[in-house]
Enzyme design. Structure first.
Site, PDB file in Angstrom:
ATOM      1  CE  LYS A   1      -4.374  -1.327   2.227  1.00 55.25           C
ATOM      2  NZ  LYS A   1      -5.191  -0.989   1.047  1.00 55.25           N
TER       3      LYS A   1
ATOM      4  CE  LYS B   1      -8.539  -1.696   5.088  1.00 51.01           C
ATOM      5  NZ  LYS B   1      -8.363  -2.968   4.373  1.00 51.01           N
TER       6      LYS B   1
ATOM      7  CB  SER C   1      -3.433   3.412  -0.477  1.00 54.06           C
ATOM      8  OG  SER C   1      -4.337   2.348  -0.341  1.00 54.06           O
TER       9      SER C   1
ATOM     10  CD  GLU D   1      -5.810  -9.374   1.601  1.00 49.43           C
ATOM     11  OE1 GLU D   1      -6.957  -9.397   2.052  1.00 49.43           O
ATOM     12  OE2 GLU D   1      -5.424  -8.538   0.761  1.00 49.43           O
TER      13      GLU D   1
END
Length: 243
Positions: free
Chosen positions: A90, A98, A94, A184
């Site tokens: 990211k 978030k 960004s 992730e």
């Protein structure tokens, strides 16, 4: 280590560097004189650079693991369950967007705990069977901890989205400390990945106001993609039975 504070002005637009500077100004907080503000800006920049560096190193380690597993599997079985791999980290802009969107405190400890997709890797496989096979291979690594699993292949989202999501955590060994960093991992077939790419482009263009006919078409195509995966799996089984 806190990075909290109110915005010092509007975020700049232009190059990626301009955007990062604008975000850093927000994180540094309202200025208390130009000298103090520059000091706080430099300190915030160093903190965020170090923080994101840890995630980059975690990505590097996971990519290395994937590469090793891929080559080992190819040698043993004469084919690869992985078609391609793509990673992303990211951007600062960004990440801060978030953090604010989910109501996470602007504190690096809280961000580490609550925002788990700062580093992400997408693995595309040919067959559905291979998505689960690769997930098992990866999560059996002894230095990895599986924090969360979401199986959107067995249980697709209402819009038809299908993918296997893993949040794994691994140690990153630095010169003066060891940090445990979440990454992730999204594992999906080529058909699922193609659908998700088109869906992302549509939502990027229309935001939350996607025309109803496009929404319906996406759902229809998701069903077609799932049927393609099923047919390819049956074809694979037939070929195996002939061997």
């Amino acid at each position: 280590m806190s990075v909290s504070g109110s915005a010092a002005g509007e975020t700049e637009t232009g190059t990626e560097e301009d955007l990062d500077i604008g975000v850093l100004r927000q994180l540094a907080g309202a200025p208390h004189g130009p000298v103090e503000f520059r000091r706080r800006l430099r300190e915030t920049q160093q903190q965020m650079s170090s923080f994101l560096m840890e995630y980059k190193f975690a990505l590097d380690e996971v990519e290395t693991k994937i590469s090793i597993l891929r080559e080992e599997f190819e040698l043993a079985h004469e084919y690869s369950p992985i078609e391609h791999v793509k990673s992303r980290l990211k951007t600062l802009e960004s990440l801060v967007a978030k953090v604010d969107r989910v109501g996470c405190p602007r504190d690096l400890g809280a961000i580490r705990e609550q925002i788990r997709d700062i580093a992400g890797i997408r693995v595309s496989c040919v067959f559905v069977e291979d998505t689960y096979r690769f997930a098992r291979m990866l999560t059996q690594q002894q230095d990895l901890t599986v924090l969360e699993t979401k199986d959107y292949i067995a249980n697709p989202k209402p819009n038809g989205y299908r993918s296997l999501h893993l949040i794994i955590e691994l140690p990153v060994f630095l010169s003066d400390r060891t940090v445990h960093v979440p990454v992730e991992v999204q594992i999906r077939t080529i058909a699922m990945d193609f659908w998700a790419s088109v869906e992302h482009q549509i939502y990027y263009k229309y935001g939350t106001h996607v025309p109803e006919h496009l929404h319906d078409k996406l759902t229809e195509v998701a069903s077609t993609a799932a049927d393609l995966d099923a047919q390819m799996g049956l074809l694979r089984e037939e070929i195996r039975s002939l061997g």
